[in-house]
Enzyme design. Structure first.
Site, PDB file in Angstrom:
ATOM      1  N   LYS A   1       0.819  -1.228   0.000  1.00 46.35           N
ATOM      2  CA  LYS A   1       0.000   0.000   0.000  1.00 46.35           C
ATOM      3  C   LYS A   1       0.846   1.269   0.000  1.00 46.35           C
ATOM      4  O   LYS A   1       0.389   2.308  -0.461  1.00 46.35           O
ATOM      5  CB  LYS A   1      -0.950   0.010   1.202  1.00 46.35           C
TER       6      LYS A   1
ATOM      7  N   GLY B   1      -0.826   1.058  12.719  1.00 44.98           N
ATOM      8  CA  GLY B   1      -0.304   0.716  11.388  1.00 44.98           C
ATOM      9  C   GLY B   1      -1.108   1.413  10.294  1.00 44.98           C
ATOM     10  O   GLY B   1      -1.852   2.370  10.544  1.00 44.98           O
TER      11      GLY B   1
HETATM   12  P1  ATR Z   1      -0.163  -2.458   8.794  1.00 45.97           P
HETATM   13  O1  ATR Z   1       0.435  -1.278   8.107  1.00 45.97           O
HETATM   14  O2  ATR Z   1      -0.454  -3.602   7.858  1.00 45.97           O
HETATM   15  O3  ATR Z   1      -1.355  -2.120   9.643  1.00 45.97           O
HETATM   16  P2  ATR Z   1       2.043  -2.477  10.688  1.00 45.97           P
HETATM   17  O4  ATR Z   1       2.505  -1.142  10.281  1.00 45.97           O
HETATM   18  O5  ATR Z   1       3.043  -3.551  10.869  1.00 45.97           O
HETATM   19  O6  ATR Z   1       0.962  -3.097   9.727  1.00 45.97           O
HETATM   20  O7  ATR Z   1       1.221  -2.272  12.059  1.00 45.97           O
HETATM   21  C1  ATR Z   1       0.757  -3.311  12.793  1.00 45.97           C
HETATM   22  C2  ATR Z   1       0.071  -2.825  14.084  1.00 45.97           C
HETATM   23  O8  ATR Z   1      -0.234  -3.969  14.863  1.00 45.97           O
HETATM   24  C3  ATR Z   1       0.963  -1.952  14.972  1.00 45.97           C
HETATM   25  O9  ATR Z   1       0.137  -1.058  15.688  1.00 45.97           O
HETATM   26  C4  ATR Z   1       1.580  -2.986  15.908  1.00 45.97           C
HETATM   27  O10 ATR Z   1       2.039  -2.479  17.137  1.00 45.97           O
HETATM   28  P3  ATR Z   1       3.551  -1.834  17.232  1.00 45.97           P
HETATM   29  O11 ATR Z   1       3.460  -0.492  16.575  1.00 45.97           O
HETATM   30  O12 ATR Z   1       3.831  -1.744  18.673  1.00 45.97           O
HETATM   31  O13 ATR Z   1       4.448  -2.797  16.501  1.00 45.97           O
HETATM   32  C5  ATR Z   1       0.381  -3.870  16.141  1.00 45.97           C
HETATM   33  N1  ATR Z   1       0.715  -5.211  16.625  1.00 45.97           N
HETATM   34  C6  ATR Z   1       1.180  -6.241  15.874  1.00 45.97           C
HETATM   35  N2  ATR Z   1       1.331  -7.343  16.640  1.00 45.97           N
HETATM   36  C7  ATR Z   1       0.923  -7.014  17.896  1.00 45.97           C
HETATM   37  C8  ATR Z   1       0.804  -7.723  19.137  1.00 45.97           C
HETATM   38  N3  ATR Z   1       1.143  -9.006  19.233  1.00 45.97           N
HETATM   39  N4  ATR Z   1       0.340  -7.056  20.215  1.00 45.97           N
HETATM   40  C9  ATR Z   1      -0.007  -5.752  20.123  1.00 45.97           C
HETATM   41  N5  ATR Z   1       0.075  -5.024  18.979  1.00 45.97           N
HETATM   42  C10 ATR Z   1       0.520  -5.644  17.878  1.00 45.97           C
END
Ligand code: ATR
Length: 278
Positions: free
Chosen positions: A65, A129
């Site tokens: 994206k 994200g």
């Molecule tokens: P995308 O752009 O596809 O939404 P991303 O930028 O990798 O993906 O964002 C993923 C989101 O999920 C982030 O808010 C991430 O938290 P961090 O910013 O702290 O990394 C969150 N996330 C992913 N795995 C998680 C988990 N196990 N527990 C809590 N938050 C999680």
């Protein structure tokens, strides 16, 4: 004969071809919607050959994206602001990028729960994200008074609030703070992949402090009813499903490509049966 498709990786289980085929039938439009899986290592060269295929439009999903942006000839205002594009239309001026995720989310939510879009309403987003950014932008422009963001890494929540200016009030929280103050929100939206199949036993926060009647939404749609939504219901919430947003963002993309007026609601029941595997 419209030539449409989806780029992303992996996309083998995508529901988008089904949705767009239904929309073509509904609108009496002839066309094809293909899955165009691209390996991330070959993105730039595959995009160059896609330009030669003469598609009328395509959707863009994870992880492209943001990466698609340098390949576009112009970007619609809100997608530019967000730095993420999920829909591309091929025009005489080249490839134009749009983002229909946030507007799709808000439209599908308003259809079901118009009462939460009134002055004084408070929303909480979980995650920071790409999906959270689109939803934040659309929600802050939809009449909500305040939209807070909680994230595992609080600095990323602060960044979203700083970068996407809005008239709504906004505060960044840790996930622990969000659990504590849950009772003060009218809407809680889970925007991460936590709880997505096969990790469907995970939930991002506990929901025992919810106020009854709060609307809880999860953008994950596999499984259709996530553990997060099940716990929300146990705590008296009204729930909004990820597939409702998926359907509406597709409708908006289809409208951009074909200049028709497609509708999501007539497809909802059949889509639910399909997701449940009935
Ligand atoms: P995308 O752009 O596809 O939404 P991303 O930028 O990798 O993906 O964002 C993923 C989101 O999920 C982030 O808010 C991430 O938290 P961090 O910013 O702290 O990394 C969150 N996330 C992913 N795995 C998680 C988990 N196990 N527990 C809590 N938050 C999680």
């Amino acid at each position: 004969m419209y030539k449409l498709g989806l780029i992303g990786y992996p996309i083998g289980h995508s529901s988008s071809p089904w949705i767009h085929e239904q929309l073509m039938k509904q609108q009496g439009v002839q066309g094809k919607y293909d899955l165009l899986e691209i390996h991330p290592d070959k993105f730039d060269e595959e995009i160059s050959s896609l330009k030669e295929k003469g598609l009328d439009g395509f959707n863009v999903t994870v992880p492209f994206k943001e990466k698609i942006i340098p390949h576009l000839d112009a970007i619609d205002g809100s997608a530019l602001h967000l730095g993420a594009v999920n829909t591309v239309k091929n025009t005489e001026n080249g490839w134009i990028g749009y983002n229909t995720d946030g507007s799709g989310f808000v439209h599908s939510l308003k259809n079901r729960f118009p009462d939460i879009f009134q002055s004084g309403s408070k929303a909480l987003l979980l995650g920071s994200g790409g999906a959270a950014r689109g939803i934040y932008e659309a929600l802050t422009g939809s009449g909500m008074d305040s939209v807070d963001i909680a994230n595992r890494t609080i600095g990323r929540a602060e960044e979203v609030i700083e970068q996407i200016s809005s008239r709504a009030q906004a505060e960044a929280l840790t996930l622990a703070e969000a659990e504590e103050s849950l009772g003060s929100y009218d809407l809680v939206v889970q925007t991460t992949t936590v709880g997505m199949s096969p990790n469907d036993q995970q939930t991002i926060i506990r929901l025992n402090r919810l106020t009854k009647g709060t609307v809880v939404s999860d953008i994950v749609y596999r499984p259709m009813k996530t553990k997060f939504l099940k716990e929300a219901e146990i705590n008296g919430a009204r729930v909004h499903y990820g597939h409702e947003m998926l359907l509406q963002q597709a409708v908006y993309a289809f409208k951009i490509w074909t200049d028709t007026e497609p509708e999501a609601l007539p497809l909802l029941d059949e889509f639910e049966q399909k997701l449940k595997g009935v």
